[in-house]
Design an enzyme around this catalytic site. Structure first.
Site, PDB file in Angstrom:
ATOM      1  CB  SER A   1      -5.447  14.363  -7.384  1.00 28.98           C
ATOM      2  OG  SER A   1      -4.885  13.227  -6.372  1.00 28.98           O
TER       3      SER A   1
HETATM    4  N1  SAH Z   1      -5.269   7.992  -8.068  1.00 27.26           N
HETATM    5  C1  SAH Z   1      -6.313   8.394  -6.628  1.00 27.26           C
HETATM    6  C2  SAH Z   1      -6.216   9.448  -6.165  1.00 27.26           C
HETATM    7  C3  SAH Z   1      -5.378   8.520  -5.062  1.00 27.26           C
HETATM    8  S1  SAH Z   1      -5.015   8.984  -2.953  1.00 27.26           S
HETATM    9  C4  SAH Z   1      -7.746   8.953  -7.221  1.00 27.26           C
HETATM   10  O1  SAH Z   1      -7.530   8.610  -8.654  1.00 27.26           O
HETATM   11  O2  SAH Z   1      -8.387   8.915  -7.083  1.00 27.26           O
HETATM   12  C5  SAH Z   1      -4.211   7.667  -2.600  1.00 27.26           C
HETATM   13  C6  SAH Z   1      -4.801   6.427  -2.454  1.00 27.26           C
HETATM   14  O3  SAH Z   1      -3.588   5.527  -2.010  1.00 27.26           O
HETATM   15  C7  SAH Z   1      -5.337   6.133  -1.434  1.00 27.26           C
HETATM   16  O4  SAH Z   1      -6.422   5.244  -1.892  1.00 27.26           O
HETATM   17  C8  SAH Z   1      -4.975   5.294  -1.322  1.00 27.26           C
HETATM   18  O5  SAH Z   1      -5.622   4.214   0.123  1.00 27.26           O
HETATM   19  C9  SAH Z   1      -3.868   4.717  -1.716  1.00 27.26           C
HETATM   20  N2  SAH Z   1      -1.975   3.884  -0.909  1.00 27.26           N
HETATM   21  C10 SAH Z   1      -1.488   4.114   0.105  1.00 27.26           C
HETATM   22  N3  SAH Z   1      -0.663   4.269   0.058  1.00 27.26           N
HETATM   23  C11 SAH Z   1      -0.818   2.564  -1.056  1.00 27.26           C
HETATM   24  C12 SAH Z   1       0.059   1.477  -1.267  1.00 27.26           C
HETATM   25  N4  SAH Z   1       1.348   1.004  -0.301  1.00 27.26           N
HETATM   26  N5  SAH Z   1      -0.498   0.316  -1.858  1.00 27.26           N
HETATM   27  C13 SAH Z   1      -1.166   0.890  -2.710  1.00 27.26           C
HETATM   28  N6  SAH Z   1      -2.106   2.299  -2.336  1.00 27.26           N
HETATM   29  C14 SAH Z   1      -1.892   3.068  -1.187  1.00 27.26           C
END
Ligand code: SAH
Length: 214
Positions: free
Chosen positions: A63
């Site tokens: 993000s």
């Molecule tokens: N917080 C992260 C950015 C998140 S991007 C950072 O600081 O880099 C969103 C992430 O959520 C992705 O890696 C994706 O694979 C994950 N994601 C999506 N659905 C999910 C779920 N049901 N449980 C856990 N992670 C999930």
């Protein structure tokens, strides 16, 4: 030799974060400390401190710094708090939370990302951050209850198990919505009278996958 990344971080905090109204000293100092350039891909390192989300592996994103700070501030964290994050991704948001709160539990559904983040956070000595591979929909019942929960993937609903794993007075910050390119960033506070919802900003997150889509 001067430390360029440190001056990049200072500029990021002044121009992108403090200038937009983030004022919690714990959040500002966490953003000054976490080496964001180590959480992006090598080819994006030169713009690690720019005002933007950046690609990471597996078609996911880290993000924008401002959004990380906005979610962290609105979680209203205390240094004794236990925090759950859904969507570890690069591990950057978890590291910011780890600078502020006592314990951070973070769940990532893509196994390779979970492993990579776990290694990175261990290398950086974040011993208070715990990474698990799995679907965040079910939360982390063994470690509940939590003072705050951050969901960093767009979800069409608030997963029930997460509400159950939140303390009374606890906060969930999440991008809610079923449209791919616009969601509402909300803070949900669990009170004795139910859930209180506050709108924070319009945002764009990658989708939460897994059980929430069934
Ligand atoms: N917080 C992260 C950015 C998140 S991007 C950072 O600081 O880099 C969103 C992430 O959520 C992705 O890696 C994706 O694979 C994950 N994601 C999506 N659905 C999910 C779920 N049901 N449980 C856990 N992670 C999930």
């Amino acid at each position: 030799m001067s430390n360029d990344y440190e001056s990049d971080r200072k500029r990021m905090v002044e121009q992108q974060i403090r200038a937009r109204g983030i004022s919690d000293p714990a959040v500002l100092s966490a953003m000054l400390r976490v080496p964001r350039h180590l959480f992006v891909e090598e080819e994006s390192r030169y713009r690690a401190y720019s005002d933007a989300a950046l690609p990471i592996r597996e078609n996911q994103t880290i993000s924008q710094p401002y959004i990380v700070s906005l979610m962290s501030e609105n979680a209203q964290l205390n240094s004794t708090d236990r925090v759950l994050e859904i969507g570890t991704g690069s591990g950057y948001q978890a590291a910011v939370l780890g600078e502020i709160a006592r314990e951070v539990y973070t769940i990532e559904i893509v196994e390779s990302l979970a492993q990579q983040a776990k290694r990175k956070l261990a290398d950086l000595n974040y011993t208070n951050i715990h990474v698990k591979h799995g679907d965040g929909y079910q939360g982390w019942p063994e470690q509940a209850p939590f003072d705050a929960i951050l969901i960093t993937a767009a979800t069409p609903e608030i997963p029930k198990p997460l509400v159950e794993q939140l303390k009374e007075g606890g906060r969930i910050v999440l991008p809610l919505g079923d449209k791919p390119f616009s969601q509402d960033l909300l803070r949900i506070t669990k009170t004795s009278k139910g859930l209180k919802k506050e709108y924070l900003a319009g945002v764009v997150f990658v989708p939460m996958t897994g059980e929430v889509r069934k």
